[in-house]
Enzyme design. Structure first.
Site, PDB file in Angstrom:
ATOM      1  CB  ALA A  66     -80.308  28.170 -82.486  1.00  0.00           C
ATOM      2  N   GLY A 112     -82.260  33.027 -82.435  1.00  0.00           N
ATOM      3  CA  GLY A 112     -81.657  32.996 -83.771  1.00  0.00           C
ATOM      4  C   GLY A 112     -82.632  33.413 -84.861  1.00  0.00           C
ATOM      5  CD  GLU A 115     -78.939  35.927 -82.560  1.00  0.00           C
ATOM      6  OE1 GLU A 115     -79.209  34.707 -82.487  1.00  0.00           O
ATOM      7  OE2 GLU A 115     -77.895  36.408 -82.110  1.00  0.00           O
ATOM      8  CD  GLU A 135     -80.834  34.258 -77.947  1.00  0.00           C
ATOM      9  OE1 GLU A 135     -81.548  35.142 -77.425  1.00  0.00           O
ATOM     10  OE2 GLU A 135     -80.680  34.154 -79.176  1.00  0.00           O
TER      11      GLU A 135
HETATM   12  N1  CO8 Z   1     -85.602  24.559 -80.809  1.00  0.00           N
HETATM   13  C1  CO8 Z   1     -86.087  23.309 -80.907  1.00  0.00           C
HETATM   14  N2  CO8 Z   1     -87.408  23.035 -80.874  1.00  0.00           N
HETATM   15  C2  CO8 Z   1     -88.261  24.065 -80.709  1.00  0.00           C
HETATM   16  C3  CO8 Z   1     -87.811  25.385 -80.573  1.00  0.00           C
HETATM   17  C4  CO8 Z   1     -86.415  25.624 -80.649  1.00  0.00           C
HETATM   18  N3  CO8 Z   1     -85.893  26.851 -80.587  1.00  0.00           N
HETATM   19  N4  CO8 Z   1     -88.892  26.190 -80.406  1.00  0.00           N
HETATM   20  C5  CO8 Z   1     -89.974  25.398 -80.437  1.00  0.00           C
HETATM   21  N5  CO8 Z   1     -89.599  24.116 -80.624  1.00  0.00           N
HETATM   22  C6  CO8 Z   1     -90.453  22.935 -80.724  1.00  0.00           C
HETATM   23  C7  CO8 Z   1     -90.988  22.544 -79.350  1.00  0.00           C
HETATM   24  O1  CO8 Z   1     -90.028  21.785 -78.638  1.00  0.00           O
HETATM   25  C8  CO8 Z   1     -92.209  21.760 -79.744  1.00  0.00           C
HETATM   26  O2  CO8 Z   1     -91.809  20.472 -80.161  1.00  0.00           O
HETATM   27  P1  CO8 Z   1     -92.587  19.158 -79.579  1.00  0.00           P
HETATM   28  O3  CO8 Z   1     -93.991  19.323 -80.116  1.00  0.00           O
HETATM   29  O4  CO8 Z   1     -91.819  18.044 -80.208  1.00  0.00           O
HETATM   30  O5  CO8 Z   1     -92.530  19.240 -78.089  1.00  0.00           O
HETATM   31  C9  CO8 Z   1     -92.720  22.497 -80.991  1.00  0.00           C
HETATM   32  O6  CO8 Z   1     -91.626  23.247 -81.497  1.00  0.00           O
HETATM   33  C10 CO8 Z   1     -93.851  23.467 -80.706  1.00  0.00           C
HETATM   34  O7  CO8 Z   1     -93.437  24.326 -79.668  1.00  0.00           O
HETATM   35  P2  CO8 Z   1     -94.254  24.537 -78.306  1.00  0.00           P
HETATM   36  O8  CO8 Z   1     -95.068  23.336 -77.997  1.00  0.00           O
HETATM   37  O9  CO8 Z   1     -93.272  25.008 -77.265  1.00  0.00           O
HETATM   38  O10 CO8 Z   1     -95.226  25.721 -78.761  1.00  0.00           O
HETATM   39  P3  CO8 Z   1     -95.896  26.831 -77.820  1.00  0.00           P
HETATM   40  O11 CO8 Z   1     -96.911  27.509 -78.669  1.00  0.00           O
HETATM   41  O12 CO8 Z   1     -96.310  26.248 -76.517  1.00  0.00           O
HETATM   42  O13 CO8 Z   1     -94.693  27.864 -77.503  1.00  0.00           O
HETATM   43  C11 CO8 Z   1     -92.781  29.205 -78.047  1.00  0.00           C
HETATM   44  C12 CO8 Z   1     -94.120  28.603 -78.557  1.00  0.00           C
HETATM   45  C13 CO8 Z   1     -93.067  30.278 -77.004  1.00  0.00           C
HETATM   46  C14 CO8 Z   1     -92.117  29.849 -79.274  1.00  0.00           C
HETATM   47  C15 CO8 Z   1     -91.901  28.074 -77.453  1.00  0.00           C
HETATM   48  O14 CO8 Z   1     -91.817  27.016 -78.389  1.00  0.00           O
HETATM   49  C16 CO8 Z   1     -90.501  28.480 -77.097  1.00  0.00           C
HETATM   50  O15 CO8 Z   1     -90.279  29.141 -76.087  1.00  0.00           O
HETATM   51  N6  CO8 Z   1     -89.518  28.088 -77.928  1.00  0.00           N
HETATM   52  C17 CO8 Z   1     -88.132  28.331 -77.663  1.00  0.00           C
HETATM   53  C18 CO8 Z   1     -87.783  29.780 -77.951  1.00  0.00           C
HETATM   54  C19 CO8 Z   1     -86.332  30.032 -77.638  1.00  0.00           C
HETATM   55  O16 CO8 Z   1     -85.887  29.953 -76.517  1.00  0.00           O
HETATM   56  N7  CO8 Z   1     -85.556  30.398 -78.693  1.00  0.00           N
HETATM   57  C20 CO8 Z   1     -84.184  30.723 -78.550  1.00  0.00           C
HETATM   58  C21 CO8 Z   1     -83.343  29.525 -78.765  1.00  0.00           C
HETATM   59  S1  CO8 Z   1     -81.630  29.813 -78.403  1.00  0.00           S
HETATM   60  C22 CO8 Z   1     -81.061  30.594 -79.759  1.00  0.00           C
HETATM   61  O17 CO8 Z   1     -81.760  30.869 -80.704  1.00  0.00           O
HETATM   62  C23 CO8 Z   1     -79.613  30.919 -79.706  1.00  0.00           C
HETATM   63  C24 CO8 Z   1     -79.171  31.658 -80.960  1.00  0.00           C
HETATM   64  C25 CO8 Z   1     -77.712  31.647 -81.060  1.00  0.00           C
HETATM   65  C26 CO8 Z   1     -77.266  30.235 -81.351  1.00  0.00           C
HETATM   66  C27 CO8 Z   1     -75.892  30.217 -81.810  1.00  0.00           C
HETATM   67  C28 CO8 Z   1     -75.395  28.787 -82.071  1.00  0.00           C
HETATM   68  C29 CO8 Z   1     -75.938  27.695 -81.166  1.00  0.00           C
END
Ligand code: CO8
Length: 259
Positions: A66, A112, A115, A135
């Site tokens: 998400a 998400g 999911e 999460e």
């Molecule tokens: N949301 C928003 N932006 C994201 C997300 C995300 N989930 N994942 C990556 N991005 C963005 C980064 O912020 C970055 O943007 P910017 O260049 O503007 O800084 C861009 O994508 C590229 O990402 P990274 O630079 O971080 O890329 P890396 O190769 O260094 O890392 C990862 C890749 C490991 C995938 C890393 O991006 C990461 O850890 N992302 C987050 C993963 C995460 O925690 N996902 C779970 C989110 S919570 C969720 O899904 C809850 C579900 C239930 C929700 C129910 C309703 C709310």
């Protein structure tokens, strides 16, 4: 159909849907979820569509979760509403679809994103894919059915390990535990999904629909989903949640206080 965050096209009775926010690793923001809800409804009512292949744009991510930036200041009620709406309109709508959905996991499938893949009826992963439910690193739990569907797919022990450690697993580990149906090189991902869909297309559509409905009924526990929604909402009231998302946005390690 013209969408901002999705590419969709029908070819030979298969609807191809690509989540197209490559710069944000195809993270699911509200607009993307609304468009997904729309395209799922389209698939349902369009006779020509016999099945759906869902993937992410680019070679790095299926969906990285998400959109964290969007829900960083939500309270408990907003979190619960978001989870409920998402589960009803997208995740459950896919699972309850009478037409098969195959997730073609072309990279990260996190939170998400995993999911979403788990709501599909089958999952094929590319060999570079990484899967996980991170999460708890944000002070949250999965809110789009992840606690239920991961448990159904891999069993309680492995599900609890993946959710509480937040560790990602590789595509081949995912195949070993039954989380994905198969693993192929990235270049072959869509053709592998098509191969399966082309076999299903030869079978009786009403029987396919009945089969999906029956299998889904075997693993459904609606009370578990309700518990998850309530618990998910509560997470938004914690200081750890604020710390988790702030740390993500500030690109630093979170320092959780347990409150
Ligand atoms: N949301 C928003 N932006 C994201 C997300 C995300 N989930 N994942 C990556 N991005 C963005 C980064 O912020 C970055 O943007 P910017 O260049 O503007 O800084 C861009 O994508 C590229 O990402 P990274 O630079 O971080 O890329 P890396 O190769 O260094 O890392 C990862 C890749 C490991 C995938 C890393 O991006 C990461 O850890 N992302 C987050 C993963 C995460 O925690 N996902 C779970 C989110 S919570 C969720 O899904 C809850 C579900 C239930 C929700 C129910 C309703 C709310």
């Amino acid at each position: 159909m013209a969408y901002q965050n999705l590419i969709s096209e029908i070819k030979e009775n298969i609807l191809y849907v690509t989540i197209n926010r490559e710069k944000a690793l195809n993270a699911l923001n509200k607009d993307t979820l609304a468009e997904l809800a729309d395209v799922i409804e389209f698939a349902k009512k369009t006779e020509q569509v016999r099945g759906v292949i869902l993937t992410g744009a680019g070679e790095k991510a299926f969906v990285a979760g998400a959109d964290i930036k969007e829900f960083s200041d939500y309270n408990g009620k907003q979190g619960e509403d978001l989870a409920k709406r998402g589960q009803d309109q997208v995740f459950n709508a896919i699972e309850n679809s009478s037409k098969p959905f195959i997730a073609a996991i072309n990279g990260f499938a996190l939170g998400g994103g995993l999911e979403l893949a788990m709501a599909c009826h089958m999952r094929i992963a590319s060999d570079n894919a990484k899967l996980g439910l991170p999460e708890v690193t944000l002070g949250l739990i999965p809110g789009y059915g992840g606690t239920q569907r991961l448990t159904q797919l891999v069993g309680k022990g492995k599900a609890i390990e993946m959710i509480t450690t937040a560790n990602m697993i590789t595509a081949s580990e995912a195949e070993k535990i039954g989380l994905v149906n198969g693993v192929v090189p990235q270049a072959d991902l869509i053709s592998k999904a098509e191969e399966i869909m082309n076999v299903i297309k030869q079978r009786a559509p009403l029987a396919i629909s009945a089969a999906i409905k029956s299998v889904v009924a075997a693993v459904k526990n609606s009370d578990g989903y309700t518990v998850e929604i309530e618990e998910f909402g509560k997470c938004f009231e914690t200081a750890d949640f604020k710390e988790g998302v702030t740390a993500f946005i500030e690109k630093r390690k979170a320092n959780f206080a347990g409150k």
